[in-house]
Enzyme design. Sequence first.
Site, PDB file in Angstrom:
ATOM      1  N   GLY A 250       8.738   4.770  -1.027  1.00  0.00           N
ATOM      2  CA  GLY A 250       8.435   5.794   0.301  1.00  0.00           C
ATOM      3  C   GLY A 250       8.738   6.886   0.435  1.00  0.00           C
ATOM      4  N   GLU A 292      12.038   1.183  -5.210  1.00  0.00           N
ATOM      5  CA  GLU A 292      10.774   1.406  -5.772  1.00  0.00           C
ATOM      6  C   GLU A 292      10.013   2.648  -5.564  1.00  0.00           C
ATOM      7  OE1 GLU A 292       9.329  -3.326  -5.380  1.00  0.00           O
ATOM      8  OE2 GLU A 292       8.746  -1.973  -3.768  1.00  0.00           O
ATOM      9  N   GLY A 294       7.785   5.805  -6.065  1.00  0.00           N
ATOM     10  CA  GLY A 294       6.775   5.848  -6.893  1.00  0.00           C
ATOM     11  C   GLY A 294       6.385   7.445  -6.943  1.00  0.00           C
ATOM     12  N   CYS A 363     -21.589  14.922  -4.341  1.00  0.00           N
ATOM     13  CA  CYS A 363     -22.687  15.232  -3.168  1.00  0.00           C
ATOM     14  C   CYS A 363     -22.266  14.434  -2.175  1.00  0.00           C
ATOM     15  CB  CYS A 363     -23.803  14.486  -4.013  1.00  0.00           C
ATOM     16  SG  CYS A 363     -25.277  15.335  -3.256  1.00  0.00           S
ATOM     17  N   GLU A 364     -21.158  15.221  -1.467  1.00  0.00           N
ATOM     18  CA  GLU A 364     -20.683  14.518  -0.345  1.00  0.00           C
ATOM     19  C   GLU A 364     -19.943  15.912   0.339  1.00  0.00           C
ATOM     20  OE1 GLU A 364     -19.949  10.925  -0.303  1.00  0.00           O
ATOM     21  OE2 GLU A 364     -18.773  11.012   1.372  1.00  0.00           O
ATOM     22  N   TYR A 392      -0.603   8.923  -7.290  1.00  0.00           N
ATOM     23  CA  TYR A 392      -2.143   8.933  -6.559  1.00  0.00           C
ATOM     24  C   TYR A 392      -3.119   9.820  -6.602  1.00  0.00           C
ATOM     25  CZ  TYR A 392       1.757   5.726  -4.484  1.00  0.00           C
ATOM     26  OH  TYR A 392       2.709   4.963  -4.307  1.00  0.00           O
TER      27      TYR A 392
HETATM   28  N1  LLP Z   1       6.715  -0.440  -3.315  1.00  0.00           N
HETATM   29  C1  LLP Z   1       5.583  -1.136  -2.515  1.00  0.00           C
HETATM   30  C2  LLP Z   1       5.547  -2.296  -2.150  1.00  0.00           C
HETATM   31  C3  LLP Z   1       4.633  -0.089  -2.044  1.00  0.00           C
HETATM   32  O1  LLP Z   1       3.445  -0.779  -1.305  1.00  0.00           O
HETATM   33  C4  LLP Z   1       4.510   1.243  -2.677  1.00  0.00           C
HETATM   34  C5  LLP Z   1       3.257   2.184  -2.023  1.00  0.00           C
HETATM   35  C6  LLP Z   1       5.574   1.664  -3.062  1.00  0.00           C
HETATM   36  C7  LLP Z   1       6.746   0.853  -3.468  1.00  0.00           C
HETATM   37  C8  LLP Z   1       5.938   3.048  -3.730  1.00  0.00           C
HETATM   38  O2  LLP Z   1       5.928   4.107  -2.687  1.00  0.00           O
HETATM   39  P1  LLP Z   1       5.937   5.516  -2.931  1.00  0.00           P
HETATM   40  O3  LLP Z   1       7.449   5.565  -3.403  1.00  0.00           O
HETATM   41  O4  LLP Z   1       5.099   6.070  -3.869  1.00  0.00           O
HETATM   42  O5  LLP Z   1       5.756   6.336  -1.656  1.00  0.00           O
HETATM   43  N2  LLP Z   1      -2.119   6.103  -1.814  1.00  0.00           N
HETATM   44  C9  LLP Z   1      -1.202   6.512  -0.820  1.00  0.00           C
HETATM   45  C10 LLP Z   1       0.089   6.018  -1.016  1.00  0.00           C
HETATM   46  C11 LLP Z   1      -0.022   4.373  -1.012  1.00  0.00           C
HETATM   47  C12 LLP Z   1       1.496   3.814  -1.367  1.00  0.00           C
HETATM   48  C13 LLP Z   1       1.102   2.317  -1.490  1.00  0.00           C
HETATM   49  N3  LLP Z   1       2.284   1.456  -1.663  1.00  0.00           N
HETATM   50  C14 LLP Z   1      -1.201   8.071  -1.041  1.00  0.00           C
HETATM   51  O6  LLP Z   1      -1.706   8.651  -1.942  1.00  0.00           O
HETATM   52  O7  LLP Z   1      -0.428   8.812  -0.403  1.00  0.00           O
END
Ligand code: LLP
Length: 433
Positions: A250, A292, A294, A363-364, A392
């Site tokens: 996050g 974690e 991402g 088309c949106e 993402y």
């Molecule tokens: N761990 C868990 C259990 C998660 O559900 C997520 C993200 C992460 C780690 C990684 O989070 P990060 O470090 O990437 O913020 N599609 C959305 C983001 C959805 C995140 C879902 N879970 C966007 O494009 O902003």
Amino acid sequence: MEVFGNGISVNEAGHLTLGGADAVSLAREYGTPLYLMDETVLRQNCRDFKDSIDRYYDGNGLVCYASKAFSCKEIYRIVKEEGLGADVVSGGELATALSVDFPADRICFHGNNKTTEELTMALNAGVGRIVADHIGELQMIGALAAKLGVTARVMLRIKPGVDAHTHDFVRTGQIDSKFGFALETGEALAAVKAALATPGLTLCGLHCHIGSQILDIEPFVHTAEVMLGFMAQVKRETGYTLSDLNLGGGFGIRYTEEDDAPPYQDYMEAVSQTVRAKAAELGLPVPFILIEPGRAIVAPAGVTLYTVGALKEIPNIRTYLSVDGGMTDNPRYILYQSRYEFVIANKATEPKTATVTVAGRCCESGDLLGEHLPLQEAETGDILAVLATGAYNYSMASNYNRVPRPPVVMVKDAVPRLIVRGESFSDMYRNDI
Ligand code: LLP
């Protein structure tokens, strides 16, 4: 000259470069839309997180790259080489990771509704940690482990009840969330007791994740406090010491100048101080820490290129600049009104004197990538670059309107290589009968 940061710069021709490669030449060579990733930047991000585990927890932890942010064979290879683990959330992500021999013991398997087939695959592969999300799943894992003659290493996903001040769709730590066991209601403690009583399981610890693109340190610190408190309660009430604490991902990144993202080390340092202080106060050993990230690993490494097509000026209202991609390769504006920085790659040194709305080709009406954006004066045929699209975007791309997904090109030391082929029109009806 590194004017933008994250390996992005401008060369003598006035063209945007990524990892030393000229974006305009790459667009010519591979076509547009095109996803670019800078390997040096993403490896550096892996190292920064890994170093902070070494520094703040004496190496007693594991960084699991949250592969939902960007999943393909090459990223699992790179992350493996960097010594990280991986968080996977579906059979598809797990299968991709295993296809390049990602060490299964470094995989954390998430999901609020894993199927029997996915759990069987995880148990057969020897996945290091399965994060159970509900009581029925605990029973299912226990039964499958018994059937397969293995012991499942399980963590429980806990809702710590922390408000993470982020977009509603990406907030997960509060009680009204589809993920995990609630603390307030006693559900989490009951789940711990159920896990301890289920044969075939080893309960190695707890997991939490409070949301995504979080730009404050405080919610992470508060979460760590809550989780340590609960680990102490578990010990008091069951006599069991949980060894692992997964604090989730996050960490927010800087998409535009308005995002004031703290350096990752600051999050890590502040949280580690709380973990240590709380562990000492509550008489617990400092847990093995998992995190974690991402987005923070891959987003800054990515750039998407488009070719500018139609320009439509609606006097006194706005100018639409249409590109050859859009919500199909980047649905984040339509979903979350996410903001990005836009640059005309072949005019990168020119001032941004125009104001445009960037529209996709679907088309949106809502298919936009951004509205009222400052941009260089653009004309048809220019190359538009959108920065920090490494997370993402590719992973959330779709084939709406049967638009093929673009290829992904990795750049290292100015040398590009294709890591995901673009889809063709025939791929659009490959599975049709
Ligand atoms: N761990 C868990 C259990 C998660 O559900 C997520 C993200 C992460 C780690 C990684 O989070 P990060 O470090 O990437 O913020 N599609 C959305 C983001 C959805 C995140 C879902 N879970 C966007 O494009 O902003």
